[in-house]
Design an enzyme around this catalytic site. Structure first.
Site, mmCIF file in Angstrom:
data_model
loop_
_atom_site.group_PDB
_atom_site.id
_atom_site.type_symbol
_atom_site.label_atom_id
_atom_site.label_comp_id
_atom_site.label_asym_id
_atom_site.label_seq_id
_atom_site.Cartn_x
_atom_site.Cartn_y
_atom_site.Cartn_z
ATOM 1 N N TYR A 98 0.812 -1.207 0.000
ATOM 2 C CA TYR A 98 0.000 0.000 0.000
ATOM 3 C C TYR A 98 0.854 1.269 0.000
ATOM 4 O O TYR A 98 0.405 2.325 -0.437
ATOM 5 C CB TYR A 98 -0.940 0.024 1.198
ATOM 6 C CG TYR A 98 -2.017 -1.036 1.183
ATOM 7 C CD1 TYR A 98 -2.281 -1.780 0.037
ATOM 8 C CD2 TYR A 98 -2.787 -1.294 2.303
ATOM 9 C CE1 TYR A 98 -3.257 -2.751 0.019
ATOM 10 C CE2 TYR A 98 -3.780 -2.265 2.298
ATOM 11 C CZ TYR A 98 -4.012 -2.984 1.146
ATOM 12 O OH TYR A 98 -4.989 -3.943 1.131
ATOM 13 N N LYS A 123 3.716 -15.485 2.190
ATOM 14 C CA LYS A 123 3.729 -16.259 0.942
ATOM 15 C C LYS A 123 5.194 -16.453 0.562
ATOM 16 O O LYS A 123 5.659 -16.104 -0.530
ATOM 17 C CB LYS A 123 2.957 -15.512 -0.148
ATOM 18 C CG LYS A 123 2.656 -16.365 -1.380
ATOM 19 C CD LYS A 123 1.742 -17.557 -1.084
ATOM 20 C CE LYS A 123 1.407 -18.300 -2.369
ATOM 21 N NZ LYS A 123 0.727 -19.587 -2.119
ATOM 22 N N ASP A 138 -5.285 -7.062 5.738
ATOM 23 C CA ASP A 138 -6.495 -6.399 5.264
ATOM 24 C C ASP A 138 -7.529 -7.432 4.817
ATOM 25 O O ASP A 138 -8.717 -7.332 5.126
ATOM 26 C CB ASP A 138 -6.118 -5.477 4.091
ATOM 27 C CG ASP A 138 -7.233 -4.526 3.704
ATOM 28 O OD1 ASP A 138 -8.287 -4.536 4.349
ATOM 29 O OD2 ASP A 138 -7.042 -3.763 2.741
ATOM 30 N N ASP A 187 -10.927 -9.204 7.470
ATOM 31 C CA ASP A 187 -12.324 -9.110 7.040
ATOM 32 C C ASP A 187 -12.958 -10.498 6.917
ATOM 33 O O ASP A 187 -14.150 -10.671 7.207
ATOM 34 C CB ASP A 187 -12.420 -8.374 5.710
ATOM 35 C CG ASP A 187 -12.435 -6.865 5.876
ATOM 36 O OD1 ASP A 187 -12.370 -6.396 7.028
ATOM 37 O OD2 ASP A 187 -12.492 -6.150 4.859
ATOM 38 N N ASP A 193 -2.751 -18.454 1.525
ATOM 39 C CA ASP A 193 -3.869 -19.207 0.956
ATOM 40 C C ASP A 193 -4.311 -20.327 1.887
ATOM 41 O O ASP A 193 -5.512 -20.588 2.057
ATOM 42 C CB ASP A 193 -3.515 -19.750 -0.436
ATOM 43 C CG ASP A 193 -2.124 -20.361 -0.511
ATOM 44 O OD1 ASP A 193 -1.345 -20.242 0.449
ATOM 45 O OD2 ASP A 193 -1.810 -20.973 -1.555
#
Length: 366
Positions: free
Chosen positions: A145, A196, A252, A256, A228
């Site tokens: 970001y 990852k 992020d 959620d 994942d």
């Protein structure tokens, strides 16, 4: 202990002002019941600030936050302002700069399954029978970001390409990892670090540094998961998780996902903090402009954000516990807003705020 606290109130856009109004009811009870005062100072931010001042983060708002002990944030954004340049949009022109200015590098999101609402979870009953209590720790001012360079290559108008840069330094990873391990000591002493590392170089460094930090916390068990696999495991068995440590992007997304396992993102608060635990406290959900003005939004996440503010920035743990208990007891009484109801029997935003405030007053009095 201080006798007077000052907090900056930033209602923002959409349902932000509506749910923020309900926190004033909670603050009114607190100021009447205890021998200290929490003074509020309200400022514009986001889309409404742009409409008034031509900027989503006016100087007056930033100055007000600087002078405060903490920031209680509503929500910003909406389709009305998506046509603006990134530096003028509510999220990228206000919220992200606030995080950067105050060095709010850690986001803490507690995710608990309230047994009064377990029927709302999309998971099977046998999966949630023991409930779950997850603390998601997200690095907040690094990663993709904020990484540079970012932009677009437009030399070929028929085949434009865009790029963002995922970048993390050792120091950035160390400081967020230390927070995760420290907080785990007060819980089940179990940290799941998400990366990852089999594909991304930044994740490879993340795993190396987190492993190194873990050596300073021998009583805490560290488990590495690819993102994942983590997404799958959260659905399969959320109760196995305690503290989840994530980079900005992965946090992020996964926070959620965890939120929706409780039945509604409108139930969950979050805290964005710096090393001194000065923070910005906000609901996990967005501005929901489609709900604006309908008096049906759930104010619980905003109210619980106030509880986190009391706990982390004001060091009023007992007040935070009172607020949390008031929310739980109100739900036990059967009160529901639309998002957590059967769609037929529900109360308004204002009624939920009234009920929680009344319950809080009764709890403190007893």
């Amino acid at each position: 202990m201080k006798n007077i606290f000052n907090i900056a109130i930033l209602p923002g856009d959409g349902i932000g002002p509506e749910v923020m109004s309900e926190t004033y009811k909670i603050l009114d009870v607190i100021n009447k019941k205890f021998d200290f005062k929490i003074k509020t100072h309200e400022f514009d931010i986001g889309g409404i600030a742009f409409d008034k001042f031509g900027t989503p983060l006016p100087k007056e708002t930033l100055d007000g936050c600087i002078k405060s002990d903490a920031i209680l944030f509503g929500s910003v954004g909406g389709e009305k302002w998506t046509c603006l340049s990134r530096d003028k949009q509510p999220e990228t022109g206000a919220l992200l700069p606030l995080r950067r200015f105050f060095n709010l590098f850690m986001n803490i999101r507690p995710i608990k399954l309230n047994f009064a609402l377990k029927q709302l979870s999309p998971l099977k009953k046998e999966i949630i029978k023991d409930g779950f209590d997850i603390l998601c720790i997200r690095e907040l001012i690094g990663g993709i970001y904020f990484g540079l360079p970012k932009g677009r290559n437009t030399f070929d108008k028929k085949n434009i390409s865009a790029f963002d840069t995922e970048i993390y330094s050792t120091k950035e990873i160390e400081r967020i990892a230390n927070i995760a391990f420290q907080l785990s000591l007060k819980r089940r002493k179990l940290v799941f670090s998400i990366d990852k590392a089999n594909v991304l170089e930044s994740s490879s460094l993340w795993r190396e540094v987190v492993t190194k930090v873990s050596k300073n916390f021998p009583e805490v068990k560290l488990i590495h998961l690819y993102v994942d696999n983590a997404a799958m495991q959260i659905i399969k068995n959320p109760n196995q998780f305690d503290v989840i440590l994530c980079s900005n992007l992965f946090g992020d997304i996964l926070s959620d996902e965890c939120a929706m396992l409780t039945g509604s993102v409108g139930m969950l608060p979050s805290a964005s903090l710096n090393k001194n635990f000065f923070g910005l406290f906000e609901p996990a959900g967005g501005s929901a402009p489609d709900l604006k003005g309908k008096n049906i939004a759930n104010p619980i996440a905003q109210i619980l954000s106030l509880a986190l503010l009391c706990e982390y920035s004001l060091k009023l743990n007992y007040v935070a516990q009172f607020i949390e208990l008031a929310v739980i007891n109100t739900l036990k009484k059967g009160y529901r807003t639309l998002d957590i109801s059967d769609g037929k029997n529900y109360i308004t935003t204002k009624q939920m705020g009234d009920n929680i405030a009344q319950t809080l007053s009764e709890i403190i009095k007893s």
